[in-house]
Write an enzyme that holds these catalytic residues in place. Structure first.
Site, PDB file in Angstrom:
ATOM      1  N   HIS A  41       3.472  -6.591  -3.957  1.00 24.68           N
ATOM      2  CA  HIS A  41       2.290  -7.285  -4.481  1.00 24.68           C
ATOM      3  C   HIS A  41       2.662  -8.637  -5.078  1.00 24.68           C
ATOM      4  O   HIS A  41       2.072  -9.062  -6.076  1.00 24.68           O
ATOM      5  CB  HIS A  41       1.565  -6.427  -5.524  1.00 24.68           C
ATOM      6  CG  HIS A  41       0.901  -5.215  -4.950  1.00 24.68           C
ATOM      7  ND1 HIS A  41       0.503  -4.147  -5.725  1.00 24.68           N
ATOM      8  CD2 HIS A  41       0.583  -4.876  -3.675  1.00 24.68           C
ATOM      9  CE1 HIS A  41      -0.041  -3.221  -4.958  1.00 24.68           C
ATOM     10  NE2 HIS A  41      -0.005  -3.652  -3.707  1.00 24.68           N
ATOM     11  N   ARG A  92       1.421   0.746 -11.526  1.00 22.21           N
ATOM     12  CA  ARG A  92       0.306   1.579 -11.966  1.00 22.21           C
ATOM     13  C   ARG A  92       0.597   3.060 -11.817  1.00 22.21           C
ATOM     14  O   ARG A  92      -0.123   3.899 -12.378  1.00 22.21           O
ATOM     15  CB  ARG A  92      -0.957   1.209 -11.201  1.00 22.21           C
ATOM     16  CG  ARG A  92      -0.979   1.565  -9.723  1.00 22.21           C
ATOM     17  CD  ARG A  92      -2.242   1.016  -9.055  1.00 22.21           C
ATOM     18  NE  ARG A  92      -2.445   1.466  -7.694  1.00 22.21           N
ATOM     19  CZ  ARG A  92      -1.946   0.864  -6.616  1.00 22.21           C
ATOM     20  NH1 ARG A  92      -1.195  -0.227  -6.752  1.00 22.21           N
ATOM     21  NH2 ARG A  92      -2.197   1.340  -5.401  1.00 22.21           N
ATOM     22  N   TYR A 146       6.291   1.787  -4.646  1.00 21.35           N
ATOM     23  CA  TYR A 146       6.311   1.211  -3.303  1.00 21.35           C
ATOM     24  C   TYR A 146       7.729   1.173  -2.743  1.00 21.35           C
ATOM     25  O   TYR A 146       7.947   1.347  -1.545  1.00 21.35           O
ATOM     26  CB  TYR A 146       5.724  -0.195  -3.318  1.00 21.35           C
ATOM     27  CG  TYR A 146       4.219  -0.246  -3.126  1.00 21.35           C
ATOM     28  CD1 TYR A 146       3.658  -0.448  -1.883  1.00 21.35           C
ATOM     29  CD2 TYR A 146       3.365  -0.072  -4.203  1.00 21.35           C
ATOM     30  CE1 TYR A 146       2.293  -0.501  -1.703  1.00 21.35           C
ATOM     31  CE2 TYR A 146       1.993  -0.121  -4.045  1.00 21.35           C
ATOM     32  CZ  TYR A 146       1.452  -0.328  -2.795  1.00 21.35           C
ATOM     33  OH  TYR A 146       0.090  -0.367  -2.623  1.00 21.35           O
TER      34      TYR A 146
END
Length: 833
Positions: free
Chosen positions: A268, A331, A277
């Protein structure tokens, strides 16, 4: 990490890397037996996800096989109960992209039971089950997927990655007819809207890192289904760009996502993301290696070497006793899965990767997998039944001795992602920062609702021999105030989550602010800081870290944002962490805010509701103290059973010592969490100050501290040399180590030492040598000069980028920091005589 190889890969065209690897065992057994037949790829895919007859017959895999069958029966029953507008009961379709994706997932789970080899079942090879799956795929396509004008609502990921992943594997598992394959592939291509001409676009901000690997893995499988060699090769060519080390001074396609030379992983654009990720990318690229095994596409070991480098230098430092650290999960810290669950994914990837490595590399990976896997690891969470069998073999092999890839003492500066990890055998300290390069936090899709200070110097102190679920993970973020994470300085105010502010999971103001828009990412989901200074130096196993607290980019841009867009101003502080053997010394200066009161939380820990927590200490005059309240201590000691943390104060500090029982629902941090109430004792050390005041703090965190050890600090073990917004420095007398962070232009003077401009410096004096390490935390300086008032020193050996010059007053060291991106440069000096 083989940096030479990785840097080489940065310059090798993707077409030259159009090979992964063949397992070492396969290469030995069948030399030259490779082909480009896409059917071999499909067979490999089936073996990965459904297992083989051999793997599924093993007793260690029996529970996985049973789970596959039981899951399929559950969803077959839900098919029977479905109402109007549903494929599966309870998952209404037409407006919910998660429900549509889940419907495809459950068809895949049924297909696994249909196709899996091994022990017979009523589902295995059942043509009625296969026909039903195919019919439901047609029904979904005709009613909810195939019409492009009605699709693509909700999250882009669902349409470009999620659904395609389940569909591609399901079509493989059921040997789908050609017309169904072509129909779905055409639609999957059409939904690749962030691509180019229904294909990957390497210039798209959506087609990077883990997302790119997901998309291209799906396209490899689709190419195999279509018997389309060109599609397979193009997808692999795109995927292999992920293996190149990101050079921040020479970005390819403008992409900052991926692995950096220091082991950092970013997704991101600006989020430190190894533990979420990053682990997904690791799992997927290892699956690619397995899918290509035994084919013409697999002839080189370069990719395995690169991935092994990720494991050794990107993942290993972030795993402590089988737990993935919170600082790299974005997150995902708000999810109920544990750090142990995260590491299970990594262990599976390592076990498989070891089968494709050779010799000492394979041995190191296997030893690390055995060392890292906790006895409680849930192997049934592994993607592949074959991997469960491999892990069982590894675990039962007495010749494989568990061994960490980390040395016992290690200080790792992940400066490319503003993270630091400091390890000793009995503890690990993890620190999260931010800058104009790296996000302060990540919020998205109702996840991580209260994230504001997670990148503002928040730290996590992991103690050896503990169940980390009792100290960190979801329950830490549920019960600890988001304004009082350990290490955080926050203004006293109440902030609101994005759903509370706007009534939706995002700020909705089209056309600029829409889900996944660049504006949403920049100002809502993961805003970066506005400070350049964040980073530090390492010298052997010691570290120095400096950071300037700042507002986020959203607040800095408030005049350009819509009137109803809510922004929050931060407090100010300049902070340093000096990472030693028995302690972490923390300094803070310039702490305050002009208009609001400010609270700094020196540390926060949680304990079970009935755990035997005790707090003792000594006041400045040496008199004993125990309990909670407001004090000015010389030292404090927190204990919870066998776990203890000590705090020694290098200057008088008025503190509040709190121990409160807190009960909150896990849903407070993530809207989709179960409404599970959690009760914890929350211990906090806080320093409060009124508005329009400035203060400084200086203390040491002492993991596993004994009372006698804390008392010994009063004999001058650590000397505080400076603690201002310009210069922060300490000296450890026993280690003969001086560490300093300088924050402003100009000369900064310490005893026997002058530093030119912003820098991070560590100096250690040995009996017959002096070691000096320097880094540029701003990433913007061309050179840093350090003057030592010690004459006649020479380099023990030449070091690239370091120049030694004798001067009238001593020795001048010039460190070339241009394009080092915060990397430390170190040199050892000897007497010239």
């Amino acid at each position: 990490m083989d940096l030479t190889r990785r840097r080489l890969l940065s310059f090798v065209p993707a077409t030259a890397l159009l090979t992964a690897v063949t397992p070492a065992s396969a290469a030995r057994a069948t030399p030259g037996a490779m082909n480009a037949d896409p059917s071999r790829l499909l067979a490999n895919v089936i073996a990965i996800y459904a297992g083989t007859a051999e793997s599924n017959a093993r007793p260690e895999v029996a529970a996985k096989v049973t789970a596959i069958d039981n899951t399929a029966r559950t969803w077959l029953a839900a098919l029977d109960r479905a109402g109007t507008g549903e494929l599966f009961a309870g998952l209404p379709l037409g407006t919910s992209d998660p429900n549509l994706s889940a419907s495809y997932q459950h068809l895949y789970e049924i297909a696994l039971a249909y196709r899996r080899p091994g022990p017979a079942s009523d589902l295995q090879g059942n043509e009625q089950v296969r026909t039903r799956i195919a019919e439901k795929l047609v029904w979904l396509h005709d009613n909810y997927y195939g019409d492009q004008s009605k699709g693509y609502y909700g999250n882009w990921f669902t349409w470009e990655i999620g659904i395609s992943t389940f569909v591609s594997k399901t079509l493989t598992l059921i040997d789908a007819p050609a017309d169904l394959i072509t129909r779905y592939v055409a639609s999957m291509d059409a939904y690749l809207r962030n691509g180019k001409d229904s294909d990957v676009d390497l210039d798209s901000r959506f087609h990077t890192g883990a997302n790119l690997v997901d998309i291209t893995s799906n396209r490899v499988l689709q190419g195999a289904l279509l018997n389309d060699d060109a599609r397979i090769r193009k997808a692999l060519q795109d995927q292999f760009t992920v293996f190149a080390t990101v050079d921040p001074y020479n970005l390819q396609h403008g992409v900052t996502d991926g692995y950096y030379a220091d082991g950092s992983f970013i997704q991101h654009s600006s989020v430190a993301y190894t533990g979420s990720y990053g682990k997904a990318l690791l799992s997927r690229v290892v699956q690619t290696v397995k899918v290509l095994a035994g084919t013409e596409y697999a002839q080189s070991d370069d990719l395995v070497g690169v991935v092994q480098g990720w494991v050794e230098h990107g993942f290993a430092p972030l795993i402590f006793e089988g737990w993935m650290m919170e600082i790299v999960k974005g997150r995902a810290v708000s999810r109920t899965g544990t750090g142990y669950d995260d590491v299970a994914v990594i262990v599976e990837a390592i076990v498989d990767l070891a089968d494709y490595a050779a010799g000492a590399d394979a041995a190191r990976l296997k030893a690390f997998a055995k060392f890292t896997a906790r006895p409680t690891i849930n192997v049934n969470s592994f993607v592949s039944p074959v991997s469960i069998g491999r892990f069982a073999d590894l675990k039962n092999d007495a010749a494989i001795v568990p061994a960490d890839l980390n040395p016992a003492a290690l200080s790792t500066a992940f400066n490319a992602m503003d993270r630091t990890v400091h390890r000793r055998p009995t503890y690990a300290f993890a620190l999260a920062r931010n800058s104009s390069r790296i996000s302060k936090y990540e919020y998205m899709s109702g996840e991580n609702l209260l994230p504001w200070f997670q990148g503002d110097g928040a730290h996590y102190l992991y103690l050896a021999g503990q169940d980390q679920t009792q100290s960190f993970g979801i329950d830490y973020f549920t019960t600890v105030s988001p304004y009082a994470l350990g290490g955080v300085t926050a203004p006293v105010e109440t902030r609101k989550s994005i759903p509370e502010l706007y009534g939706t999971a995002y700020y909705d103001d089209p056309p600029t602010f829409t889900p996944s828009s660049e504006a949403q990412n920049t100002y809502v989901y993961f805003p970066v800081g506005t400070n350049a200074y964040s980073g530090g130096a390492t010298l052997d196993a010691y570290g120095a870290v400096g950071w300037v607290q700042s507002d986020d980019f959203a607040y800095a841009s408030r005049d350009a944002l819509p009137d109803d867009f809510v922004v929050y101003k931060n407090a100010s502080a300049t902070k340093s962490w000096f990472l030693l053997d028995d302690e972490i010394v923390v300094l803070a200066a310039g702490v305050g805010d002009a208009t609001r009161a400010v609270t700094t939380t020196l540390d926060t820990r949680i304990a079970g509701a009935t755990d035997p927590v005790t707090i003792i200490g000594a006041l400045r005059d040496g008199s004993p103290w125990t309990g909670t309240g407001s004090i000015t201590p010389r030292w404090l000691r927190y204990t919870n059973g066998a776990a203890s943390v000590g705090y020694h104060f290098l200057q008088p500090t008025a503190l509040s010592v709190d121990l409160q029982t807190v009960t909150r629902s896990r849903r407070v941090v993530r809207t989709s969490n179960p409404d599970t109430a959690v009760t914890k004792q929350v211990f906090a050390l806080t320093a409060a100050q009124p508005a329009d005041s400035q203060r400084s703090l200086a203390y040491a965190l002492v993991p596993n501290a004994t009372e006698s050890a804390l008392k010994s600090y009063q004999h001058g073990r650590i000397a505080l040399l400076a603690n201002t917004p310009r210069l922060q420095a300490v000296q450890h007398l026993g280690l003969r180590l001086t560490a300093a962070n300088t924050f402003t232009p100009g000369s900064h003077h310490l005893p026997g030492l002058t530093i030119d401009g912003p820098a991070s410096v560590i100096i250690r004096r040995q009996a017959s040598s002096v070691q000096v390490a320097v880094s540029d935390p701003t990433t913007q300086r061309d050179s840093i000069t350090v003057n030592l008032r010690a004459r006649y020193l020479k380099a023990a050996a030449p070091v690239a980028g370091v120049q030694v010059t004798r001067t009238i007053t001593g020795t001048r060291l010039t460190f070339s920091t241009r394009h080092t991106y915060g990397r430390s440069l170190a040199i050892t000096l000897l007497p010239a005589w």
